[in-house]
Write an enzyme that holds these catalytic residues in place. Structure first.
Site, PDB file in Angstrom:
ATOM      1  N   ARG A   1      51.597  46.495  55.054  1.00  0.00           N
ATOM      2  CA  ARG A   1      50.212  46.003  55.041  1.00  0.00           C
ATOM      3  C   ARG A   1      50.159  44.497  54.749  1.00  0.00           C
ATOM      4  O   ARG A   1      49.180  43.827  55.045  1.00  0.00           O
ATOM      5  CB  ARG A   1      49.359  46.801  54.043  1.00  0.00           C
ATOM      6  CG  ARG A   1      47.890  46.458  54.082  1.00  0.00           C
ATOM      7  CD  ARG A   1      46.981  47.553  53.519  1.00  0.00           C
ATOM      8  NE  ARG A   1      47.535  48.226  52.376  1.00  0.00           N
ATOM      9  CZ  ARG A   1      47.623  47.706  51.147  1.00  0.00           C
ATOM     10  NH1 ARG A   1      47.159  46.499  50.908  1.00  0.00           N
ATOM     11  NH2 ARG A   1      48.152  48.405  50.159  1.00  0.00           N
TER      12      ARG A   1
ATOM     13  N   TYR B   1      30.931  34.442  71.933  1.00  0.00           N
ATOM     14  CA  TYR B   1      31.257  35.871  71.992  1.00  0.00           C
ATOM     15  C   TYR B   1      30.242  36.643  71.147  1.00  0.00           C
ATOM     16  O   TYR B   1      30.124  36.427  69.945  1.00  0.00           O
ATOM     17  CB  TYR B   1      32.686  36.103  71.491  1.00  0.00           C
ATOM     18  CG  TYR B   1      33.053  37.552  71.478  1.00  0.00           C
ATOM     19  CD1 TYR B   1      32.965  38.318  72.639  1.00  0.00           C
ATOM     20  CD2 TYR B   1      33.440  38.184  70.311  1.00  0.00           C
ATOM     21  CE1 TYR B   1      33.275  39.663  72.636  1.00  0.00           C
ATOM     22  CE2 TYR B   1      33.763  39.537  70.293  1.00  0.00           C
ATOM     23  CZ  TYR B   1      33.677  40.265  71.468  1.00  0.00           C
ATOM     24  OH  TYR B   1      33.964  41.601  71.463  1.00  0.00           O
TER      25      TYR B   1
ATOM     26  N   ASP C   1      37.198  28.705  68.272  1.00  0.00           N
ATOM     27  CA  ASP C   1      37.620  29.856  69.068  1.00  0.00           C
ATOM     28  C   ASP C   1      38.106  29.314  70.400  1.00  0.00           C
ATOM     29  O   ASP C   1      37.323  28.887  71.250  1.00  0.00           O
ATOM     30  CB  ASP C   1      36.455  30.834  69.247  1.00  0.00           C
ATOM     31  CG  ASP C   1      36.867  32.093  70.037  1.00  0.00           C
ATOM     32  OD1 ASP C   1      37.874  32.032  70.759  1.00  0.00           O
ATOM     33  OD2 ASP C   1      36.150  33.107  69.933  1.00  0.00           O
TER      34      ASP C   1
ATOM     35  N   LYS D   1      43.661  38.471  74.768  1.00  0.00           N
ATOM     36  CA  LYS D   1      43.338  37.851  76.050  1.00  0.00           C
ATOM     37  C   LYS D   1      44.556  37.079  76.605  1.00  0.00           C
ATOM     38  O   LYS D   1      45.559  37.685  76.865  1.00  0.00           O
ATOM     39  CB  LYS D   1      42.117  36.943  75.863  1.00  0.00           C
ATOM     40  CG  LYS D   1      40.970  37.616  75.065  1.00  0.00           C
ATOM     41  CD  LYS D   1      40.413  38.822  75.790  1.00  0.00           C
ATOM     42  CE  LYS D   1      39.070  39.290  75.300  1.00  0.00           C
ATOM     43  NZ  LYS D   1      39.017  40.233  74.223  1.00  0.00           N
TER      44      LYS D   1
HETATM   45  C1  LIG Z   1      35.983  34.430  73.017  1.00  0.00           C
HETATM   46  C2  LIG Z   1      36.272  35.675  72.243  1.00  0.00           C
HETATM   47  N1  LIG Z   1      36.432  35.597  70.919  1.00  0.00           N
HETATM   48  C3  LIG Z   1      36.684  36.701  70.186  1.00  0.00           C
HETATM   49  C4  LIG Z   1      36.785  37.954  70.759  1.00  0.00           C
HETATM   50  C5  LIG Z   1      37.066  39.147  69.891  1.00  0.00           C
HETATM   51  O1  LIG Z   1      38.396  39.540  70.045  1.00  0.00           O
HETATM   52  P1  LIG Z   1      38.908  41.061  70.002  1.00  0.00           P
HETATM   53  O2  LIG Z   1      38.228  41.808  71.104  1.00  0.00           O
HETATM   54  O3  LIG Z   1      40.390  40.918  70.179  1.00  0.00           O
HETATM   55  O4  LIG Z   1      38.531  41.615  68.678  1.00  0.00           O
HETATM   56  C6  LIG Z   1      36.624  38.076  72.129  1.00  0.00           C
HETATM   57  C7  LIG Z   1      36.700  39.404  72.771  1.00  0.00           C
HETATM   58  O5  LIG Z   1      36.249  39.601  73.873  1.00  0.00           O
HETATM   59  C8  LIG Z   1      36.364  36.912  72.894  1.00  0.00           C
HETATM   60  O6  LIG Z   1      36.186  36.962  74.223  1.00  0.00           O
END
Ligand SMILES: Cc1ncc(COP(=O)(O)O)c(C=O)c1O
Length: 377
Positions: free
Chosen positions: A52, A103, A176, A201
């Site tokens: 963990r 997102y 991000d 991704k």
């Molecule tokens: C730009 C972006 N940030 C964060 C996330 C969240 O990531 P996860 O789906 O791996 O939890 C996503 C998911 O689609 C995303 O497209």
């Protein structure tokens, strides 16, 4: 040749040239153990105690991403769990600023935490630095969260300028960079304090795991607290997923290059199409963020774009035969998504918008598929 003079592309392809010391295997072993034996002095052997808190395969993957990002990295079992840990690590009542379009689940989380009184939260129009400056509350804002290019219209935020605004107010900047992996953008070098990716991704690229990663320069105040939150929540990336992610990272540069080339050709083809009102792609000079993107996406503009359709976008998505109608992005296969259906009506996504994740297929097949779908719809 000194290893640290090698290009990032070489380091990624060779997974930092890590060979298994005993066998010489060029692919690292996958460790799935939940616990680690102490030595004869009752000391930890390599610092691992219980999975963990972390494990060898996950640590190896963190070293590779840290090298690509120019910092140190922590892996999580999803992108969301990584960003949740950052917000959890803030002082109680801290003010957070984030884009109104990014997102959508990240925004849902911030709304929820604000409604519970855990944080204060203000949003600003993505890409608009004056709006960002107005949303920041000097002394109170602790975290500025940007996403560039940003989900929806792929608007671009100038990372260095956003960092300067955040720092002047005593806040940190989290970027991000999911749509702009380290082969094209390095947020830490541009002044961000935390670079974040949904590693689900582009970093992995094969749509076969969920993972998130945070990277920071050494010495970030919150870093230990973020690590502690991860071990309380049990959100560290398990060994098998870390092992798969190492495999995906080896081809990151070549995948991103091909997706970028495909996307550029695709965007140019549909830019003047009578059934398409607008192509939103940062690689096109017509995109409002193109100038900034050209300066901070030095390895290509990636495969993400949105199209505004003259007509029923949902019908077009349903008529595609090569594009797969699924959410997510950054995989080798091309996806098409009616974003309004997925993100919900309240997130400012027009009903005629289609989000495309352009993969590494032959671009002529992708162009022909959307042509036939526009015709059929
Ligand atoms: C730009 C972006 N940030 C964060 C996330 C969240 O990531 P996860 O789906 O791996 O939890 C996503 C998911 O689609 C995303 O497209």
């Amino acid at each position: 040749m000194k290893r640290n003079t090698l290009s990032l592309q070489t380091k990624a392809a060779q997974a930092l040239h890590m060979l298994e010391p005993e066998s010489g295997a060029v692919v690292p072993a996958m460790h799935s153990a939940s616990t680690f034996a102490r030595d004869e002095n009752y000391d930890l052997r390599e610092g691992f105690i219980y999975s963990r808190y972390g494990s060898p395969t996950t640590a190896q993957c963190e070293r590779i991403i840290g090298e690509l990002e120019g910092g140190e990295s922590l892996l999580f079992n999803s992108g969301m769990s990584a960003t949740v840990a950052v917000v959890e690590a803030l002082p109680m009542g801290a003010h957070v600023v984030a884009q109104s379009m990014m997102y959508h689940v990240g925004l849902d989380w911030l709304d929820r935490q604000a409604a519970r009184g855990v944080i204060g939260f203000s949003s600003f129009e993505a890409g608009n630095l004056a709006a960002l400056e107005a949303a920041i509350q000097p002394g109170k804002t602790k975290l500025v969260w940007i996403e560039t290019p940003a989900n929806g219209d792929w608007s671009i935020t100038d990372i260095a300028a956003a960092a300067a605004l955040a720092h002047a107010a005593g806040a940190i900047l989290m970027c991000d960079s999911t749509a702009a992996p380290p082969c094209t953008t390095q947020p830490l070098a541009l002044g961000a304090d935390i670079s974040f990716h949904s590693a689900t991704k582009y970093l992995n690229g094969h749509s076969d795991l969920t993972a998130g990663v945070l990277s920071a320069a050494e010495g970030l105040d919150m870093w230990d607290e973020i690590r502690t939150v991860r071990s309380f929540q049990g959100t560290v990336l398990p060994g098998f997923e870390a092992w798969l992610l190492i495999r995906g990272l080896r081809t990151l540069f070549i995948r991103y290059k091909q997706a970028s080339e495909n996307a550029m050709a695709f965007a140019r083809h549909f830019e003047s199409h009578p059934a398409v009102a607008q192509v939103m792609y940062p690689g096109l000079p017509s995109h409002t963020g193109h100038g900034v993107a050209a300066g901070q996406m030095t390895g290509g503009f990636g495969g993400m774009m949105s199209l505004l359709i003259n007509g029923d976008a949902l019908k077009v998505a349903k008529a595609c035969k090569v594009f797969i109608p699924a959410t997510s992005l950054g995989g080798v296969e091309s996806l098409i998504e009616h974003r309004h259906t997925v993100a919900g009506a309240g997130r400012g996504i027009p009903e005629n918008l289609l989000r495309l994740s352009i993969g590494i297929e032959a671009v002529d097949d992708l162009i022909a598929d959307l042509e036939q779908a526009l015709g059929a719809a």
